[in-house]
Design an enzyme around this catalytic site. Sequence first.
Site, PDB file in Angstrom:
ATOM      1  N   LYS A  77       0.803  -1.232   0.000  1.00 11.83           N
ATOM      2  CA  LYS A  77       0.000   0.000   0.000  1.00 11.83           C
ATOM      3  C   LYS A  77       0.837   1.283   0.000  1.00 11.83           C
ATOM      4  CE  LYS A  77      -4.218  -1.840   2.045  1.00 11.83           C
ATOM      5  NZ  LYS A  77      -5.277  -1.590   3.030  1.00 11.83           N
ATOM      6  N   ASP A 113     -10.683   2.960   2.232  1.00 13.82           N
ATOM      7  CA  ASP A 113     -11.061   2.262   3.480  1.00 13.82           C
ATOM      8  C   ASP A 113     -11.894   3.143   4.415  1.00 13.82           C
ATOM      9  OD1 ASP A 113      -9.979  -0.225   2.958  1.00 13.82           O
ATOM     10  OD2 ASP A 113      -8.060   0.197   3.934  1.00 13.82           O
ATOM     11  N   GLY A 140      -2.832   0.463  10.171  1.00 14.37           N
ATOM     12  CA  GLY A 140      -3.249   0.954   8.855  1.00 14.37           C
ATOM     13  C   GLY A 140      -4.742   1.241   8.770  1.00 14.37           C
ATOM     14  N   ASN A 161      -4.526   2.447  22.125  1.00 24.00           N
ATOM     15  CA  ASN A 161      -3.625   1.482  21.479  1.00 24.00           C
ATOM     16  C   ASN A 161      -2.711   0.803  22.480  1.00 24.00           C
ATOM     17  OD1 ASN A 161      -2.882   0.233  19.008  1.00 24.00           O
ATOM     18  ND2 ASN A 161      -0.935   1.327  19.072  1.00 24.00           N
ATOM     19  N   ARG A 166       1.993   5.148  19.496  1.00 21.91           N
ATOM     20  CA  ARG A 166       1.345   5.139  18.168  1.00 21.91           C
ATOM     21  C   ARG A 166      -0.033   5.810  18.220  1.00 21.91           C
ATOM     22  NH1 ARG A 166       1.291  -0.316  15.038  1.00 21.91           N
ATOM     23  NH2 ARG A 166       1.271   1.001  13.199  1.00 21.91           N
TER      24      ARG A 166
HETATM   25  P1  NAP Z   1      -2.080  -3.256  11.524  1.00 21.12           P
HETATM   26  O1  NAP Z   1      -1.724  -2.114  10.661  1.00 21.12           O
HETATM   27  O2  NAP Z   1      -1.075  -4.340  11.733  1.00 21.12           O
HETATM   28  O3  NAP Z   1      -2.480  -2.665  12.975  1.00 21.12           O
HETATM   29  C1  NAP Z   1      -2.817  -3.513  14.010  1.00 21.12           C
HETATM   30  C2  NAP Z   1      -3.218  -2.708  15.242  1.00 21.12           C
HETATM   31  O4  NAP Z   1      -3.741  -3.626  16.202  1.00 21.12           O
HETATM   32  C3  NAP Z   1      -2.054  -1.986  15.922  1.00 21.12           C
HETATM   33  O5  NAP Z   1      -2.520  -0.787  16.486  1.00 21.12           O
HETATM   34  C4  NAP Z   1      -1.621  -2.971  17.017  1.00 21.12           C
HETATM   35  O6  NAP Z   1      -1.088  -2.347  18.159  1.00 21.12           O
HETATM   36  C5  NAP Z   1      -2.967  -3.577  17.394  1.00 21.12           C
HETATM   37  N1  NAP Z   1      -2.806  -4.935  17.901  1.00 21.12           N
HETATM   38  C6  NAP Z   1      -2.313  -6.004  17.229  1.00 21.12           C
HETATM   39  N2  NAP Z   1      -2.348  -7.107  18.009  1.00 21.12           N
HETATM   40  C7  NAP Z   1      -2.871  -6.701  19.200  1.00 21.12           C
HETATM   41  C8  NAP Z   1      -3.136  -7.369  20.422  1.00 21.12           C
HETATM   42  N3  NAP Z   1      -2.906  -8.689  20.570  1.00 21.12           N
HETATM   43  N4  NAP Z   1      -3.679  -6.670  21.440  1.00 21.12           N
HETATM   44  C9  NAP Z   1      -3.923  -5.347  21.297  1.00 21.12           C
HETATM   45  N5  NAP Z   1      -3.679  -4.641  20.169  1.00 21.12           N
HETATM   46  C10 NAP Z   1      -3.154  -5.316  19.126  1.00 21.12           C
HETATM   47  O7  NAP Z   1      -3.397  -3.995  11.028  1.00 21.12           O
HETATM   48  P2  NAP Z   1      -4.576  -3.416  10.083  1.00 21.12           P
HETATM   49  O8  NAP Z   1      -4.174  -3.520   8.670  1.00 21.12           O
HETATM   50  O9  NAP Z   1      -5.030  -2.110  10.622  1.00 21.12           O
HETATM   51  O10 NAP Z   1      -5.705  -4.544  10.293  1.00 21.12           O
HETATM   52  C11 NAP Z   1      -6.323  -4.743  11.544  1.00 21.12           C
HETATM   53  C12 NAP Z   1      -7.611  -5.559  11.398  1.00 21.12           C
HETATM   54  O11 NAP Z   1      -8.510  -4.837  10.563  1.00 21.12           O
HETATM   55  C13 NAP Z   1      -7.423  -6.928  10.751  1.00 21.12           C
HETATM   56  O12 NAP Z   1      -8.288  -7.861  11.364  1.00 21.12           O
HETATM   57  C14 NAP Z   1      -7.853  -6.696   9.316  1.00 21.12           C
HETATM   58  O13 NAP Z   1      -8.368  -7.876   8.696  1.00 21.12           O
HETATM   59  C15 NAP Z   1      -8.962  -5.691   9.521  1.00 21.12           C
HETATM   60  N6  NAP Z   1      -9.213  -4.853   8.322  1.00 21.12           N
HETATM   61  C16 NAP Z   1     -10.478  -4.869   7.828  1.00 21.12           C
HETATM   62  C17 NAP Z   1     -10.780  -4.115   6.728  1.00 21.12           C
HETATM   63  C18 NAP Z   1     -12.194  -4.141   6.203  1.00 21.12           C
HETATM   64  O14 NAP Z   1     -12.412  -3.699   5.071  1.00 21.12           O
HETATM   65  N7  NAP Z   1     -13.138  -4.619   6.984  1.00 21.12           N
HETATM   66  C19 NAP Z   1      -9.794  -3.298   6.120  1.00 21.12           C
HETATM   67  C20 NAP Z   1      -8.503  -3.313   6.668  1.00 21.12           C
HETATM   68  C21 NAP Z   1      -8.220  -4.093   7.779  1.00 21.12           C
HETATM   69  P3  NAP Z   1       0.468  -1.914  18.273  1.00 21.12           P
HETATM   70  O15 NAP Z   1       0.562  -0.563  17.641  1.00 21.12           O
HETATM   71  O16 NAP Z   1       0.725  -1.907  19.728  1.00 21.12           O
HETATM   72  O17 NAP Z   1       1.259  -2.980  17.532  1.00 21.12           O
END
Ligand code: NAP
Length: 300
Positions: A77, A113, A140, A161, A166
């Site tokens: 991305k 998004d 993201g 968070n 962050r």
């Molecule tokens: P990302 O960029 O990796 O961000 C993950 C976030 O979750 C970070 O803030 C991280 O915190 C936090 N996190 C991860 N594991 C955690 C845990 N065990 N406990 C507490 N916080 C935790 O991921 P993303 O791309 O945003 O995606 C996140 C979710 O959204 C996924 O399930 C993805 O499938 C979903 N999503 C859905 C759509 C849709 O269209 N519905 C679109 C995009 C994403 P830290 O900063 O502390 O690491």
Amino acid sequence: MSRDSAVDVDGATQVVGVIGWPVKHSLSPPMHNAALRAIGLNWVYVAFEVHPEGIAEAMAGLRGLAIRGLNVTIPHKAAVVPHLDEISPVSRTLGVVNTIDNVDGHLSGDSTDGPGFMRALAEAGEGVTENRVVLIGAGGSARAVALAVAEDAPAELVIVNRTPQRAIELAELVKQAADFEAVRAVGLDSPELAEVVTAAHVIIDSTPVGMYPDVDVAPVISPAWLRSCQLVCDLTYNPRDTVLLRAAREAGARVLDGTGMLVHQGAIAFERWTGQDAPVEVMRLALLEALDDFSRSPDH
Ligand code: NAP
């Protein structure tokens, strides 16, 4: 799953698709091909597995082959941005795009998004204006959603968070980019979290907690803090019914799963490429069918 292509491919068929690494489990091909079929366009949507070191070649191929448009997913991305001719203001702020439109070799990028989430929220009969919103996560998807939420002037946006720094950075980004002051950051282990969550009208979980295959973990926040007057949203769509949404339902709250955002971010891309209204219900049905196939398949 139906193995029909979008159309009977012929010499005039136009191509759109998605690039990612890996990409073979993407739900976008069934969703978009169902939509293309429904409106009778001679287009086909395919998944291209692009290695991170191959982005420059892939973008040259996009121009050279006159591929009409692309969705861009993890991990590309941000990497595609330097290869585009133009990006939308929101993509400039976020530093990422998830949709590329190719008009006669001119490549423009956008991030659909945030608007996709807001359309899903509206579809659920909800809005954030003058409401208190808690957004959990600062990755993201959170960045895109935070900007879109701030545009609709909530009473307050609290970004929670695991890594507090962050959340602080995202709150600063929202302040500056959306010119919105009622935003603050709270750590996931902060003593004030219970009060913040309990007081929220809309709670949005943008973490992958509860995502396949770790579906039976504890939710990211305590179920004891949820109330029947709240809307609880989880961006995770696999599974649809996450551990947080199950807890929310038990508390009597309304819930919104991640499939609405996924459908609508795709619908906005579809509209950009084709210039036609997206057949949203067709896309949703195809997505839900593909998700069912995924959960039944032993191959993942
Ligand atoms: P990302 O960029 O990796 O961000 C993950 C976030 O979750 C970070 O803030 C991280 O915190 C936090 N996190 C991860 N594991 C955690 C845990 N065990 N406990 C507490 N916080 C935790 O991921 P993303 O791309 O945003 O995606 C996140 C979710 O959204 C996924 O399930 C993805 O499938 C979903 N999503 C859905 C759509 C849709 O269209 N519905 C679109 C995009 C994403 P830290 O900063 O502390 O690491």
